[in-house]
Design a protein around this motif. Structure first.
Motif, PDB file in Angstrom:
ATOM      1  N   SER A 100      14.817 -11.883  -4.085  1.00 30.22           N
ATOM      2  CA  SER A 100      13.593 -11.088  -4.253  1.00 30.22           C
ATOM      3  C   SER A 100      12.883 -11.449  -5.548  1.00 30.22           C
ATOM      4  O   SER A 100      11.652 -11.576  -5.583  1.00 30.22           O
ATOM      5  CB  SER A 100      13.929  -9.592  -4.240  1.00 30.22           C
ATOM      6  OG  SER A 100      14.482  -9.204  -3.007  1.00 30.22           O
ATOM      7  N   ASP A 104       9.234 -13.104  -5.346  1.00 30.11           N
ATOM      8  CA  ASP A 104       8.125 -12.268  -5.814  1.00 30.11           C
ATOM      9  C   ASP A 104       7.575 -12.709  -7.167  1.00 30.11           C
ATOM     10  O   ASP A 104       6.361 -12.678  -7.385  1.00 30.11           O
ATOM     11  CB  ASP A 104       8.571 -10.803  -5.911  1.00 30.11           C
ATOM     12  CG  ASP A 104       8.923 -10.218  -4.550  1.00 30.11           C
ATOM     13  OD1 ASP A 104       8.500 -10.796  -3.536  1.00 30.11           O
ATOM     14  OD2 ASP A 104       9.614  -9.180  -4.507  1.00 30.11           O
ATOM     15  N   GLY A 105       8.465 -13.105  -8.082  1.00 25.51           N
ATOM     16  CA  GLY A 105       8.001 -13.392  -9.432  1.00 25.51           C
ATOM     17  C   GLY A 105       8.272 -14.790  -9.946  1.00 25.51           C
ATOM     18  O   GLY A 105       7.682 -15.213 -10.924  1.00 25.51           O
ATOM     19  N   THR A 109      10.736 -14.509 -13.914  1.00 23.61           N
ATOM     20  CA  THR A 109      11.054 -13.108 -13.632  1.00 23.61           C
ATOM     21  C   THR A 109      12.562 -12.925 -13.464  1.00 23.61           C
ATOM     22  O   THR A 109      13.145 -11.963 -13.987  1.00 23.61           O
ATOM     23  CB  THR A 109      10.319 -12.642 -12.364  1.00 23.61           C
ATOM     24  OG1 THR A 109       8.916 -12.737 -12.573  1.00 23.61           O
ATOM     25  CG2 THR A 109      10.679 -11.196 -12.027  1.00 23.61           C
ATOM     26  N   ASP A 241       5.879  -7.518 -10.977  1.00 27.01           N
ATOM     27  CA  ASP A 241       7.086  -7.798 -10.178  1.00 27.01           C
ATOM     28  C   ASP A 241       8.350  -7.486 -10.980  1.00 27.01           C
ATOM     29  O   ASP A 241       9.346  -7.007 -10.423  1.00 27.01           O
ATOM     30  CB  ASP A 241       7.090  -9.272  -9.746  1.00 27.01           C
ATOM     31  CG  ASP A 241       5.940  -9.606  -8.815  1.00 27.01           C
ATOM     32  OD1 ASP A 241       5.755  -8.864  -7.840  1.00 27.01           O
ATOM     33  OD2 ASP A 241       5.232 -10.594  -9.076  1.00 27.01           O
ATOM     34  N   THR A 244       8.805  -3.742 -10.946  1.00 26.71           N
ATOM     35  CA  THR A 244       9.180  -3.300  -9.607  1.00 26.71           C
ATOM     36  C   THR A 244      10.661  -3.520  -9.347  1.00 26.71           C
ATOM     37  O   THR A 244      11.351  -2.673  -8.763  1.00 26.71           O
ATOM     38  CB  THR A 244       8.359  -4.058  -8.549  1.00 26.71           C
ATOM     39  OG1 THR A 244       6.969  -3.814  -8.767  1.00 26.71           O
ATOM     40  CG2 THR A 244       8.739  -3.612  -7.145  1.00 26.71           C
ATOM     41  N   HIS A 408       2.520  -0.812  -4.197  1.00 23.40           N
ATOM     42  CA  HIS A 408       3.411  -1.971  -4.264  1.00 23.40           C
ATOM     43  C   HIS A 408       4.735  -1.628  -4.937  1.00 23.40           C
ATOM     44  O   HIS A 408       5.809  -1.981  -4.447  1.00 23.40           O
ATOM     45  CB  HIS A 408       2.713  -3.100  -5.029  1.00 23.40           C
ATOM     46  CG  HIS A 408       3.555  -4.332  -5.177  1.00 23.40           C
ATOM     47  ND1 HIS A 408       3.933  -5.106  -4.092  1.00 23.40           N
ATOM     48  CD2 HIS A 408       4.101  -4.919  -6.271  1.00 23.40           C
ATOM     49  CE1 HIS A 408       4.677  -6.113  -4.519  1.00 23.40           C
ATOM     50  NE2 HIS A 408       4.799  -6.018  -5.839  1.00 23.40           N
ATOM     51  N   ALA A 412       8.208  -1.128  -2.776  1.00 18.24           N
ATOM     52  CA  ALA A 412       9.303  -2.084  -2.951  1.00 18.24           C
ATOM     53  C   ALA A 412      10.602  -1.380  -3.313  1.00 18.24           C
ATOM     54  O   ALA A 412      11.683  -1.754  -2.851  1.00 18.24           O
ATOM     55  CB  ALA A 412       8.929  -3.112  -4.019  1.00 18.24           C
TER      56      ALA A 412
END
Length: 584
Positions: A100, A104-105, A109, A241, A244, A408, A412
């Motif tokens: 993930s 996502d990042g 990230t 992200d 999240t 978002h 998530a």
């Protein structure tokens, strides 16, 4: 390989077997562990759609970090490390988290999140004794059960993608791998059980090659010795992200700490000849060692690191708990990191082969979590908490009901079974703690002069329950002997002068709780070298002829208390004394 029971290892940690013997066993475990530890970075890189250069770097970094982390656990640097054979490995249950983060990042990230996870683990290791009521076996077991759901969604997603491209070959390869590994684990000898993952993966690769889905070109393109040509760099990304995914990675830090805690305890039981109380100072050291490992993993672009669950079975099967063997295991990991041909071979394991092996890992993870909950907890309320949390996690993970549009970030978070289930179990455990009968608290200097005040506190506690004089006398006697054990008369020199700052005194905190028809007194004080559980066990097994007053206190404490638990941490020790009322 000679088998040895866990109660009688051939070599304990401080003992040194011959060098060639140590090297042989180190090579054996290192080769077994290397084949499985690389599955996590390979699955993460491939499932997240990363290129070959990033895959090779992640494989290199994972091997190197695991090797250095194992060395730290064995050698122990200050308060970091267990000082025991505690091999490290990559965390298969971290696969969905890492995928993930990469999807996502991106790599930056993932780097930031793993670094934050490592910092969070440092805090957990430092304050482990304060978190003992929250980071409980119930919470740990429930989270492991939830992780099996999350990992299963990734595993079967990989198999589904492979089956769309190869409708026959992919399922057959996964099935062959699973059958071989499961058969060896279920019916193999201790030696074969150790080698089961390697044998199963090798058989799966042969089947994949026969069915035409095994690509070994990466092996031919890599050299024998060298470093990857690509370095992703140390990137710090605090994008949306990151925020999240942060709660999920904080839960991952808790999960890793719980796993390391359990494996460290298991290793201690396997590595000692005589029965001993668990040394929680060693547990704290292993937790700080795992935290250091994940800080290195984040900085180096690897995946999260945990303790290898095969370490204790390896000690049980071989009798080798010597640190010298641990050094050899760490050396194997580090050397393999600089042999691209070997790591490239392990990186070419086809996806269906990994899927077959991970199906077994997923099932084992669920069973281990359920067993932890059931064996460690008899309270039906907390068992209910585990069941509710598990199904809430399953419902959110698999989208069993439609969620409104929450944006978002919240969307998530609520799609993650680990986040929703983890929050549920912790909130419900905290609710039970808050609404349970409150513990009475007593605090005083840790000195025999505090005895009158302690007796008054115990008498007040017994009066609230309505216990008679006989129970009051037993409580006072148990409290007195525990205090004398913690602060014997030869510590009178520790008394501070009237003008000295009271904060410099050693402090004693006593928490009193009623549990049915029994009383529990929890004594929290400063660090002490001696463990009461061990002394009491030795006195029970052997008549101790010791005229010293300290030994007399121990004998009296044993006669008054139905059980005594002594948990020693690096700066704190906790003695829990249970006294049965016997209906009086």
């Amino acid at each position: 390989m000679a088998a040895s029971g866990s109660a009688n290892p051939r070599y304990e940690a401080h003992e040194n077997p011959p060098f060639l013997v140590s090297l042989g066993f180190g090579l054996q475990f290192g080769l077994i562990a290397s084949a499985t530890l690389l599955i996590t970075p390979v699955v993460v890189a491939k499932a997240a759609g990363q290129d070959e250069a990033y895959l090779l770097w992640m494989v290199f970094a994972s091997l190197l970090v695991v090797g250095i982390a194992t060395l730290i656990q064995v050698r122990r640097l200050g308060f970091v490390g267990a000082g025991a054979v505690l091999p490290m490995t990559t965390a298969p249950f971290a696969i969905p988290f890492c995928i993930s983060a990469l999807v996502d990042g991106g790599p930056a990230t993932l780097t930031t999140l793993i670094l934050v996870t490592g910092v969070f683990q440092v805090a957990i290791s430092k304050w482990l004794f304060l978190l003992r009521r929250i980071v409980t076996p119930v919470v740990g077991g429930t989270v492991l059960m939830i992780l099996s759901i999350t990992l299963a969604s990734v595993v079967f997603g990989l198999l589904n993608e492979a089956s769309m491209e190869e409708p026959t070959a992919a399922p057959l390869t996964a099935l062959a791998t699973l059958v071989v590994v499961a058969a060896l684990v279920l019916r193999g000898s201790p030696v074969l059980r150790l080698w089961a993952p390697v044998i199963g993966i090798a058989v799966g690769c042969v089947v994949a090659a026969l069915l035409g889905i095994y690509d070994a070109s990466l092996v031919t393109r890599t050299g024998w010795v060298g470093l990857p040509s690509f370095w992703p760099g140390l990137g710090l990304d605090f994008s949306i992200d990151f925020w999240t995914l942060l709660p999920a990675f904080l839960f991952l830090g808790i999960i890793i700490s719980i796993q390391v805690n359990g494996e460290s305890i298991t290793q201690q039981r396997a590595a000692w000849r005589e029965q001993r109380a668990i040394d929680f100072r060693e547990v704290q050291g292993s937790l700080s060692g795992a935290a250091a490992a994940n800080l290195m993993a984040g900085a180096g672009g690897a995946v999260p690191i945990i303790v290898n669950s095969g370490g204790a079975p390896f000690i049980q099967a071989t009798g080798m708990a010597s640190r010298r063997v641990g050094y050899c295991i760490a050396g194997v990991f580090i050397i393999l990191a600089f042999v691209p041909k070997a790591s490239g071979l392990l990186s070419t394991i086809p996806g269906p082969v990994m899927t077959g092996y991970l199906i077994l890992v997923t099932g084992t993870l669920f069973v281990e979590g359920a067993r932890t909950v059931i064996q460690s907890e008899r309270d039906r309320q907390k068992l209910t908490v585990a069941g509710i949390s598990y199904w809430i996690a399953a419902a959110f993970q698999f989208g069993l009901f439609a969620l409104p549009n929450l944006g978002h970030v919240w969307g998530a978070l609520l799609k993650s079974g680990v986040t929703t289930g983890g929050i549920t179990v912790i909130v419900m455990i905290l609710f039970l703690e808050v609404t349970s009968p409150r513990r009475m608290r007593f605090q005083a200097p840790l000195h025999v002069d505090s005895l009158p005040d302690l007796n008054a506190f115990v008498a007040k506690f017994a009066a609230r329950k309505g216990w008679g004089p006989q129970m009051v006398s037993r409580l006072e006697a148990a409290a007195e002997e525990t205090l004398l054990t913690l602060a014997p008369l030869d510590l009178t020199a520790d008394i501070v002068d009237d003008g000295e700052d009271e904060e410099n005194q050693r402090r004693l905190v006593v928490l009193a709780l009623v549990d049915g028809q029994a009383a529990e007194l929890e004594f929290i004080g400063g660090a002490n070298e001696e463990n009461l559980e061990d002394r009491l066990r030795q006195m029970q097994e052997h008549v101790e002829e010791d005229p010293m007053e300290h030994a007399t206190s121990l004998r009296l404490l044993r006669s008054f208390a139905s059980s005594v638990q002594h948990q020693q941490y690096q700066d704190t020790e906790i003695i829990t004394v249970r006294i049965e009322a016997d209906g009086k």
